[in-house]
Scaffold this motif. Structure first.
Motif, PDB file in Angstrom:
ATOM      1  N   VAL A   1       0.684  -1.468   0.271  1.00 40.65           N
ATOM      2  CA  VAL A   1       0.125   0.528   0.183  1.00 40.65           C
ATOM      3  C   VAL A   1       0.824   1.686  -0.296  1.00 40.65           C
ATOM      4  N   VAL A   2       1.758   1.261   1.186  1.00 42.05           N
ATOM      5  CA  VAL A   2       2.610   2.531   0.517  1.00 42.05           C
ATOM      6  C   VAL A   2       3.403   2.337  -0.764  1.00 42.05           C
ATOM      7  N   LEU A   3       3.524   1.298  -1.175  1.00 40.31           N
ATOM      8  CA  LEU A   3       4.390   1.702  -2.715  1.00 40.31           C
ATOM      9  C   LEU A   3       3.525   1.946  -3.566  1.00 40.31           C
ATOM     10  N   LEU A   4       2.812   1.593  -3.458  1.00 41.35           N
ATOM     11  CA  LEU A   4       1.446   1.392  -4.877  1.00 41.35           C
ATOM     12  C   LEU A   4       0.319   2.119  -4.993  1.00 41.35           C
ATOM     13  N   ALA A   5      -0.012   2.185  -3.792  1.00 39.74           N
ATOM     14  CA  ALA A   5      -1.030   2.848  -3.627  1.00 39.74           C
ATOM     15  C   ALA A   5      -0.753   4.098  -4.000  1.00 39.74           C
ATOM     16  N   PRO A   6      -2.317   4.566  -4.789  1.00 44.91           N
ATOM     17  CA  PRO A   6      -2.572   6.170  -5.113  1.00 44.91           C
ATOM     18  C   PRO A   6      -1.493   7.034  -4.171  1.00 44.91           C
ATOM     19  N   GLY A   7      -1.136   7.869  -4.351  1.00 44.31           N
ATOM     20  CA  GLY A   7      -0.108   8.605  -3.323  1.00 44.31           C
ATOM     21  C   GLY A   7       1.197   8.036  -2.765  1.00 44.31           C
ATOM     22  N   GLY A   8       1.520   6.948  -2.461  1.00 44.52           N
ATOM     23  CA  GLY A   8       2.233   6.232  -2.328  1.00 44.52           C
ATOM     24  C   GLY A   8       4.061   6.793  -3.315  1.00 44.52           C
ATOM     25  N   LEU A  61       9.075  -0.285   4.753  1.00 42.87           N
ATOM     26  CA  LEU A  61       8.580  -0.048   6.033  1.00 42.87           C
ATOM     27  C   LEU A  61       9.668   0.666   6.779  1.00 42.87           C
ATOM     28  N   ALA A  62      11.011   0.430   6.533  1.00 46.22           N
ATOM     29  CA  ALA A  62      12.380   1.041   7.291  1.00 46.22           C
ATOM     30  C   ALA A  62      12.390   2.915   6.546  1.00 46.22           C
ATOM     31  N   TRP A  63      11.850   2.786   5.425  1.00 43.40           N
ATOM     32  CA  TRP A  63      11.745   4.455   4.834  1.00 43.40           C
ATOM     33  C   TRP A  63      10.565   4.560   5.413  1.00 43.40           C
ATOM     34  N   LEU A  64       9.544   4.067   5.465  1.00 44.92           N
ATOM     35  CA  LEU A  64       8.049   4.851   5.926  1.00 44.92           C
ATOM     36  C   LEU A  64       8.454   5.566   7.539  1.00 44.92           C
ATOM     37  N   ALA A  65       8.637   4.124   8.623  1.00 40.59           N
ATOM     38  CA  ALA A  65       9.344   4.496   9.535  1.00 40.59           C
ATOM     39  C   ALA A  65      10.040   5.218   9.942  1.00 40.59           C
ATOM     40  N   VAL A 111      -2.389  -6.618  16.075  1.00 42.50           N
ATOM     41  CA  VAL A 111      -3.698  -5.824  16.240  1.00 42.50           C
ATOM     42  C   VAL A 111      -3.015  -4.144  16.294  1.00 42.50           C
ATOM     43  N   ARG A 112      -2.035  -3.593  17.198  1.00 43.36           N
ATOM     44  CA  ARG A 112      -1.467  -2.098  16.723  1.00 43.36           C
ATOM     45  C   ARG A 112      -1.231  -1.697  15.196  1.00 43.36           C
ATOM     46  N   ILE A 113      -0.883  -2.830  14.392  1.00 37.79           N
ATOM     47  CA  ILE A 113      -0.511  -2.510  12.885  1.00 37.79           C
ATOM     48  C   ILE A 113      -2.017  -2.084  12.058  1.00 37.79           C
ATOM     49  N   TRP A 114      -3.132  -3.160  12.594  1.00 30.80           N
ATOM     50  CA  TRP A 114      -4.014  -3.142  11.571  1.00 30.80           C
ATOM     51  C   TRP A 114      -4.892  -2.087  12.547  1.00 30.80           C
ATOM     52  N   VAL A 115      -4.815  -1.663  13.324  1.00 30.16           N
ATOM     53  CA  VAL A 115      -5.515  -0.145  14.275  1.00 30.16           C
ATOM     54  C   VAL A 115      -4.866   1.489  13.301  1.00 30.16           C
ATOM     55  N   HIS A 116      -3.469   1.358  13.450  1.00 30.22           N
ATOM     56  CA  HIS A 116      -3.266   2.120  12.867  1.00 30.22           C
ATOM     57  C   HIS A 116      -3.529   2.296  11.287  1.00 30.22           C
ATOM     58  N   THR A 117      -2.907   1.316  10.415  1.00 37.43           N
ATOM     59  CA  THR A 117      -3.043   1.467   9.031  1.00 37.43           C
ATOM     60  C   THR A 117      -4.739   1.618   8.869  1.00 37.43           C
ATOM     61  N   PRO A 144       2.688   6.814   9.187  1.00 37.08           N
ATOM     62  CA  PRO A 144       4.280   5.641   9.680  1.00 37.08           C
ATOM     63  C   PRO A 144       4.073   4.748  10.997  1.00 37.08           C
ATOM     64  N   ARG A 145       3.924   5.196  11.862  1.00 30.77           N
ATOM     65  CA  ARG A 145       3.578   4.889  12.785  1.00 30.77           C
ATOM     66  C   ARG A 145       3.286   2.905  12.106  1.00 30.77           C
ATOM     67  N   ALA A 146       2.097   2.304  12.029  1.00 28.70           N
ATOM     68  CA  ALA A 146       2.167   1.093  11.357  1.00 28.70           C
ATOM     69  C   ALA A 146       3.442   0.421  11.231  1.00 28.70           C
ATOM     70  N   ALA A 147       4.298   1.140   9.929  1.00 27.98           N
ATOM     71  CA  ALA A 147       5.394   0.932   9.835  1.00 27.98           C
ATOM     72  C   ALA A 147       6.263   0.612  11.251  1.00 27.98           C
TER      73      ALA A 147
END
Length: 611
Positions: free
Chosen positions: A164-171, A379-383, A558-564, A571-574
């Motif tokens: 999603v971070v890589l390919l989504a619109p605005g990614g 994910l490392a870049w986004l975090a 669960v926190r990954i799912w909540v943040h996303t 960035p918190r999800a990453a």
């Protein structure tokens, strides 16, 4: 040590598939003398055959074995029976009316299309990769063979977040293209194909590549490459040889790999929920949260369970048909000449790729990177956008959630491994092992959402007080992951040379003493490795944990799912995903180290056990 054992204790080992000897060998009649038995033992050891499993004489004897065999059946059956009782509480006419509002054919159709797309993607990527590594002079094939299975350590929902971070619109890619063109992302249209069925099928297919690679590469390593050499010497091209010779030989592993990917795509919740794909599992999650028509929801869940268990039966039959033999293109049994021996593997010349060596190596690198290096890098870049000071501060705030993950993972893994060890020791001592094995595999195939629905229904009816505790999560973890724990414990027990246990018993050691002083030191590292792997499986579980956790008891998954789900790729999800990956990587490394120690100690024990 063997020389001091009375001759009547050195009984011959049974053939594979025959019920193993219990530790109490003194009450069995013995035929023959010691010398042929010792020669047979030496021959078997030199041939690389493992000693028989130690299956009897431990404290889990008698009634305890039957109880251990009943536990998986009860754990899987009781919640589902309770769920089925919900269905019969309404009349058939009312139930059909409720089901008509759920669009059941559409949900199953979407799930089937997604699973089929994921299966095709995994096969298209995984099968050629395995063939290039096993049969050609691909540069760096040893590295690929080591790195390709590592993607199994990356949870599929983490892959979904990365893509999603890589390919989504605005990614990342959208913004990169806009920067190159000197325009804003609002001025450049970008397809949102990563969301929906297409994107979910792609991500689940990438997640299934390691499974297909392991099965196909293992099968290729066991088949004799001289058969393919003969086909090419008769004028067939490498592609025609692969299609007309290799694929028929790989029919069983290909079908098994395809079914495994298809099954996982059907039961997945994390990927399809993050990518907004509507399937049976996401619909069940919505209906469970809203409390809509429990009888209809239960019927939908049980229908999916019936489909998945049917596929599981097919998968088991495929495994049995392919075990120990390889079949030709016409389905006839190919003799032992098909199986590769050491001389055949060493004497065969790999297929030369010529000028395509480095393009093929690049393609293999891309396939491996899709499931491992690329998502971790994204994910490392986004975090890192949280800042040098912000990232450690945010990780510190995750300490309570890390603690919840450790508690749930350790509790579930401990119970699952204890059950798996009891059942591994009970083999050959109770007739309930086969039903228990079936129940564990059936539980492993259950979607987390359906299992959570069944457990919630059971807890509300029987023990409402347990709803605010971690008991439902631990119960779900045992149901979901008792099967891999049992398989790992079985392998650990089977690796112990039975002659050492018999020798210990012959010297007057009690059954518990033989287990504590002989079996446990040799099998201990492998059992710890199985615990570590089960811990990793429990720690990364999302669907059941999301629905069954006590209030405020979030895990890292669960926190990954909540943040996303709250604000999209955050960035918190990453950062949470990276922390979970570091935890799983550490557990994976410990497991590999323990497995290495177990193999070394077992080889040493084998050498000492030989006369």
């Amino acid at each position: 040590m063997v020389a001091t054992v009375p001759p009547h204790l050195l009984t011959p080992r049974p053939a594979p598939g025959v019920r193993p000897y219990p530790l109490h060998t003194h009450d069995r009649p013995v035929e023959g003398n010691v010398q042929p038995v010792m020669r047979a033992s030496a021959t078997s050891a030199s041939a690389g055959v493992r000693p028989v499993p130690v299956a009897g004489g431990f404290p889990f004897v008698g009634t305890g074995l039957h109880v251990a065999g009943l536990v998986p059946v009860v754990l899987v059956g009781v919640p589902l029976i309770t769920l089925a009782m919900t269905v019969v509480e309404v009349s058939p006419a009312e139930l059909l009316g409720l089901l008509a509002r759920l669009d059941v054919p559409g949900l199953f159709g979407q799930s089937a299309i997604l699973a089929l797309g994921a299966t095709i993607c995994a096969m298209v990527l995984g099968v050629p990769l395995a063939w290039f590594v096993a049969r050609t002079d691909l540069p760096g094939r040893r590295v690929v063979r080591f790195v390709a299975p590592l993607a199994l350590a990356v949870p599929p929902y983490v892959l979904a977040l990365a893509y999603v971070v890589l390919l989504a619109p605005g990614g990342v890619i959208h913004r990169g293209v806009a920067t190159v063109l000197g325009m804003s992302t609002f001025q450049i249209g970008w397809p949102g194909f990563i969301f929906g069925t297409t994107g979910a099928a792609f991500v689940l297919g990438v997640a299934g590549v390691p499974t297909v690679f392991i099965l196909v590469h293992s099968a290729l390593s066991r088949t004799n490459p001289s058969i393919e050499d003969a086909a090419r010497s008769l004028g067939l091209s490498p592609l025609a040889t692969f299609r007309r010779v290799t694929c028929p030989l790989l029919r069983a592993p290909l079908l098994a790999g395809a079914l495994l990917v298809f099954l996982y795509a059907c039961v997945d919740f994390g990927v399809v929920s993050l990518l907004r794909a509507r399937t049976v599992t996401t619909a069940l999650y919505t209906y469970l949260l809203t409390g809509y028509a429990p009888p209809a929801t239960a019927t939908l869940a049980l229908a999916l369970v019936a489909v998945l268990w049917g596929l599981l039966v097919v998968q088991r039959r495929i495994q049995r048909s392919g075990a120990g033999s390889t079949r030709g293109g016409d389905g006839s049994r190919v003799g032992d000449a098909v199986l590769a021996d050491t001389r055949g593997r060493l004497g065969s010349t790999p297929v030369s790729l010529g000028q395509w060596r480095w393009p093929a190596a690049l393609g293999a690198f891309v396939i491996v990177s899709l499931g491992f290096a690329l998502p971790i890098g994204v994910l490392a870049w986004l975090a890192s956008t949280l800042g040098v000071a912000g990232l450690p501060t945010f990780w510190w705030s995750l300490v309570p959630h890390l603690g919840h993950t450790l508690v749930i993972g350790a509790s579930g893994a401990t119970v699952a491994v204890c059950l798996g060890l009891a059942l591994a020791l009970a083999r050959g001592r109770t007739t309930l092992i086969e039903p228990a094995t079936w129940a564990m595999q059936a539980g492993y195939a259950l979607p987390g959402t359906i299992l959570a629905l069944a457990i919630v229904t059971f807890v509300l009816r029987v023990a409402p007080w347990a709803g605010d505790t971690a008991i439902p999560i631990i119960m779900a973890s045992v149901i979901l992951f008792a099967s891999p724990a049992f398989q790992a414990c079985t392998a650990a027990i089977d690796a112990v040379p039975a002659v050492l246990v018999r020798a210990s018993r012959g010297l007057g050691t009690s059954t518990w003493g033989a287990f504590r002083r002989v079996v446990l030191p040799l099998a201990g590292p492998a059992l710890l490795a199985s615990w570590a792997l089960t811990f990793a499986l429990v720690a990364r579980e999302l669907a059941a944990t999301l629905l069954l956790r006590p209030p405020g008891y979030d895990t890292l998954a669960v926190r990954i799912w909540v943040h996303t789900m709250d604000v999209g790729p955050d960035p918190r999800a990453a950062a949470v995903a990276l922390l979970l990956l570091m935890l799983l990587g550490a557990v994976w490394s410990v497991s590999l180290w323990l497995s290495g120690r177990s193999e070394a100690s077992t080889r040493l024990a084998d050498r000492r056990a030989q006369p």
